[in-house]
Design an enzyme around this catalytic site. Structure first.
Site, PDB file in Angstrom:
ATOM      1  N   TYR A 219       0.829  -1.213   0.000  1.00  0.00           N
ATOM      2  CA  TYR A 219       0.000   0.000   0.000  1.00  0.00           C
ATOM      3  C   TYR A 219       0.860   1.258   0.000  1.00  0.00           C
ATOM      4  O   TYR A 219       0.676   2.150  -0.843  1.00  0.00           O
ATOM      5  CB  TYR A 219      -0.886  -0.050   1.239  1.00  0.00           C
ATOM      6  CG  TYR A 219      -1.769   1.152   1.478  1.00  0.00           C
ATOM      7  CD1 TYR A 219      -2.709   1.549   0.528  1.00  0.00           C
ATOM      8  CD2 TYR A 219      -1.706   1.864   2.677  1.00  0.00           C
ATOM      9  CE1 TYR A 219      -3.548   2.637   0.770  1.00  0.00           C
ATOM     10  CE2 TYR A 219      -2.536   2.939   2.920  1.00  0.00           C
ATOM     11  CZ  TYR A 219      -3.453   3.330   1.969  1.00  0.00           C
ATOM     12  OH  TYR A 219      -4.279   4.399   2.195  1.00  0.00           O
TER      13      TYR A 219
HETATM   14  N1  LIG Z   1      -9.463   5.150   5.915  1.00  0.00           N
HETATM   15  C1  LIG Z   1      -8.219   5.500   6.230  1.00  0.00           C
HETATM   16  O1  LIG Z   1      -7.764   5.348   7.386  1.00  0.00           O
HETATM   17  C2  LIG Z   1      -7.337   6.147   5.196  1.00  0.00           C
HETATM   18  C3  LIG Z   1      -6.125   6.715   5.636  1.00  0.00           C
HETATM   19  C4  LIG Z   1      -5.287   7.311   4.717  1.00  0.00           C
HETATM   20  C5  LIG Z   1      -5.662   7.333   3.373  1.00  0.00           C
HETATM   21  N2  LIG Z   1      -6.848   6.766   2.974  1.00  0.00           N
HETATM   22  C6  LIG Z   1      -7.165   6.818   1.547  1.00  0.00           C
HETATM   23  O2  LIG Z   1      -8.422   7.441   1.398  1.00  0.00           O
HETATM   24  C7  LIG Z   1      -9.015   7.016   0.180  1.00  0.00           C
HETATM   25  C8  LIG Z   1     -10.486   6.679   0.428  1.00  0.00           C
HETATM   26  O3  LIG Z   1     -10.561   5.568   1.308  1.00  0.00           O
HETATM   27  P1  LIG Z   1     -11.737   5.327   2.355  1.00  0.00           P
HETATM   28  O4  LIG Z   1     -11.113   5.202   3.685  1.00  0.00           O
HETATM   29  O5  LIG Z   1     -12.817   6.316   2.155  1.00  0.00           O
HETATM   30  O6  LIG Z   1     -12.183   3.852   1.945  1.00  0.00           O
HETATM   31  P2  LIG Z   1     -13.538   3.234   1.360  1.00  0.00           P
HETATM   32  O7  LIG Z   1     -14.722   3.694   2.130  1.00  0.00           O
HETATM   33  O8  LIG Z   1     -13.269   1.781   1.253  1.00  0.00           O
HETATM   34  O9  LIG Z   1     -13.629   3.877  -0.103  1.00  0.00           O
HETATM   35  C9  LIG Z   1     -12.871   3.421  -1.171  1.00  0.00           C
HETATM   36  C10 LIG Z   1     -13.493   3.990  -2.438  1.00  0.00           C
HETATM   37  O10 LIG Z   1     -12.692   3.581  -3.556  1.00  0.00           O
HETATM   38  C11 LIG Z   1     -13.561   3.001  -4.522  1.00  0.00           C
HETATM   39  N3  LIG Z   1     -12.867   1.966  -5.288  1.00  0.00           N
HETATM   40  C12 LIG Z   1     -12.228   0.873  -4.780  1.00  0.00           C
HETATM   41  N4  LIG Z   1     -11.759   0.127  -5.791  1.00  0.00           N
HETATM   42  C13 LIG Z   1     -12.111   0.755  -6.944  1.00  0.00           C
HETATM   43  C14 LIG Z   1     -11.928   0.477  -8.311  1.00  0.00           C
HETATM   44  N5  LIG Z   1     -11.282  -0.634  -8.729  1.00  0.00           N
HETATM   45  N6  LIG Z   1     -12.419   1.332  -9.228  1.00  0.00           N
HETATM   46  C15 LIG Z   1     -13.093   2.440  -8.841  1.00  0.00           C
HETATM   47  N7  LIG Z   1     -13.292   2.772  -7.555  1.00  0.00           N
HETATM   48  C16 LIG Z   1     -12.804   1.930  -6.620  1.00  0.00           C
HETATM   49  C17 LIG Z   1     -14.712   2.415  -3.724  1.00  0.00           C
HETATM   50  O11 LIG Z   1     -15.882   2.343  -4.516  1.00  0.00           O
HETATM   51  P3  LIG Z   1     -16.482   1.016  -5.226  1.00  0.00           P
HETATM   52  O12 LIG Z   1     -16.275  -0.122  -4.280  1.00  0.00           O
HETATM   53  O13 LIG Z   1     -17.919   1.389  -5.447  1.00  0.00           O
HETATM   54  O14 LIG Z   1     -15.724   0.891  -6.503  1.00  0.00           O
HETATM   55  C18 LIG Z   1     -14.901   3.483  -2.672  1.00  0.00           C
HETATM   56  O15 LIG Z   1     -15.707   4.521  -3.153  1.00  0.00           O
HETATM   57  C19 LIG Z   1      -8.165   5.837  -0.311  1.00  0.00           C
HETATM   58  O16 LIG Z   1      -7.322   6.245  -1.358  1.00  0.00           O
HETATM   59  C20 LIG Z   1      -7.337   5.461   0.899  1.00  0.00           C
HETATM   60  O17 LIG Z   1      -6.116   4.872   0.540  1.00  0.00           O
HETATM   61  C21 LIG Z   1      -7.684   6.185   3.850  1.00  0.00           C
END
Ligand SMILES: NC(=O)c1ccc[n+]([C@@H]2O[C@H](COP(=O)([O-])OP(=O)(O)OC[C@H]3O[C@@H](n4cnc5c(N)ncnc54)[C@H](OP(=O)(O)O)[C@@H]3O)[C@@H](O)[C@H]2O)c1
Length: 252
Positions: free
Chosen positions: A149
C-alpha cells in the site's frame, strides 16, 4: 470536480460537502447504486451531480470516463484521486502474493495517473486546474505491514511532485494529502484499528475540501508529520529498530 471513490467513506463525505458548497461533481466508483444514492444527496444539498461508474483498474475505462466527463462539462477544474485500496499484510505472509503489489499499484497509482493524464491537457489549455491526491500517513511513517500500500501511494506522491514542477506556470497545482487514520470501511477489517484514534469521514472530507480551497502542495496531520520527522532525523538504524519494535508488538 471529478471525484473518484465517491461511493463510500472519505469520497462520499467529500461529495456531500461539495454539494453543500453548490459544486458540480462527477462521481466515479464501481458501485452504480451507491453513486446514485450519493448523487441524490449532493443534489439535495444544492449541488449538481453526475454518475460515472468505472473500474479504475481498467485503464481503457479510465480514459473513457475522463472523456465522458469532459464531453459533459467541457472542463474539469479539480480532480480528486481518492479511490484506493489498502492492504495490511506482513511480508512473511506475502511471499506468494505478488498480486497484492500489482493490485495496489493498478488502482492507487496507475488508475490515478491515467485519470490525471486524461484531464491535464484541458487544465493546461484553460490555464487552471487542481489535482488532489488522497495519499496516506503510512508513506510518512513507512509503517510495517504496509509495503504494498505505502509503495503504491509513494509512487503517486512522486509522480505528482515531478509533474507539479512541469505545469505550475500553466496555472495547474497538485496537492498531496497525507491523510491520517479515518474511520471508514477500509480500516474496519483490521481489529487493531478499533483501539486507535481515527478521524471521521466528514472531518477527512473537510481536509480534502480545505485543500481544494487553499491549494497547498502538501497536507499533513500532526501524527504524519511527527512520523516523517522522526524517520528523517533519527539515525537510520534507530528508525528501523523502532518500527521493528512496533511490528513485533502488534498482531497481524
Ligand atoms: N481510511 C483510512 O484510514 C485512510 C487513511 C489514509 C488514506 N486513505 C485513503 O483514502 C481514500 C479513500 O478511502 P476510504 O477510507 O474512504 O475507503 P472506502 O470507504 O473503502 O472507499 C474506497 C473507495 O474507492 C472506490 N474503489 C475501490 N476500488 C475501486 C476500483 N477498482 N475502481 C473504482 N473505484 C474503486 C470504492 O468504490 P467502489 O467499491 O464502489 O468501486 C470506494 O468509493 C483511499 O485512497 C485510501 O487509501 C484512507
Amino acid at each position: 470536480v471529478l471525484l473518484t471513490g465517491a461511493s463510500s467513506g472519505i469520497g462520499e463525505a467529500t461529495a456531500r460537502r461539495l454539494g453543500s458548497a453548490g459544486g458540480t461533481v462527477a462521481l466515479v466508483a464501481r458501485r452504480v447504486e451507491e453513486l446514485e444514492r450519493v448523487a441524490g444527496e449532493v443534489e439535495a444539498r444544492g449541488g449538481t451531480a453526475s454518475v460515472h461508474p468505472c473500474d479504475l483498474t481498467d485503464l481503457d475505462a479510465v480514459t473513457a470516463v475522463a472523456g465522458d466527463v469532459l464531453d459533459a462539462h467541457g472542463r474539469v477544474d479539480v480532480l480528486v484521486n481518492n479511490a484506493g485500496h489498502s492492504i495490511r499484510r506482513a511480508i512473511r505472509r506475502s511471499y506468494d502474493r505478488i498480486h497484492d503489489f500489482e493490485r495496489t499499484m493498478q488502482l492507487n497509482y496507475l488508475g490515478a495517473v491515467q485519470l490525471t493524464l486524461g484531464v491535464l491537457p484541458i487544465m493546461r489549455a484553460h490555464q487552471r486546474g487542481h489535482i488532489v491526491n488522497v495519499s496516506t500517513y503510512a508513506v510518512q511513517g513507512m509503517i510495517p505491514r504496509f509495503a504494498a500500500y505505502a509503495a503504491s501511494k509513494a509512487a503517486l506522491d512522486a509522480f505528482a511532485d515531478c509533474v507539479a514542477a512541469e505545469v505550475r506556470h500553466d496555472g495547474v497545482r497538485f496537492t498531496t494529502v497525507h491523510m491520517p487514520l479515518v474511520r471508514t470501511n477500509m480500516i474496519a477489517p483490521t481489529r487493531v484499528y478499533a483501539h486507535l484514534p481515527a478521524i471521521s469521514p466528514d472531518r477527512a472530507a473537510g481536509i480534502v475540501c480545505d485543500a481544494i480551497v487553499r491549494r497547498p502542495h502538501v497536507v499533513s496531520s500532526l501524527e504524519g508529520t511527527a512520523m516523517a520527522v522522526g524517520n528523517r532525523l533519527a539515525p537510520r538504524g534507530l528508525s528501523v529498530a523502532a518500527r521493528n519494535a512496533v511490528y513485533r508488538l502488534t498482531p497481524d
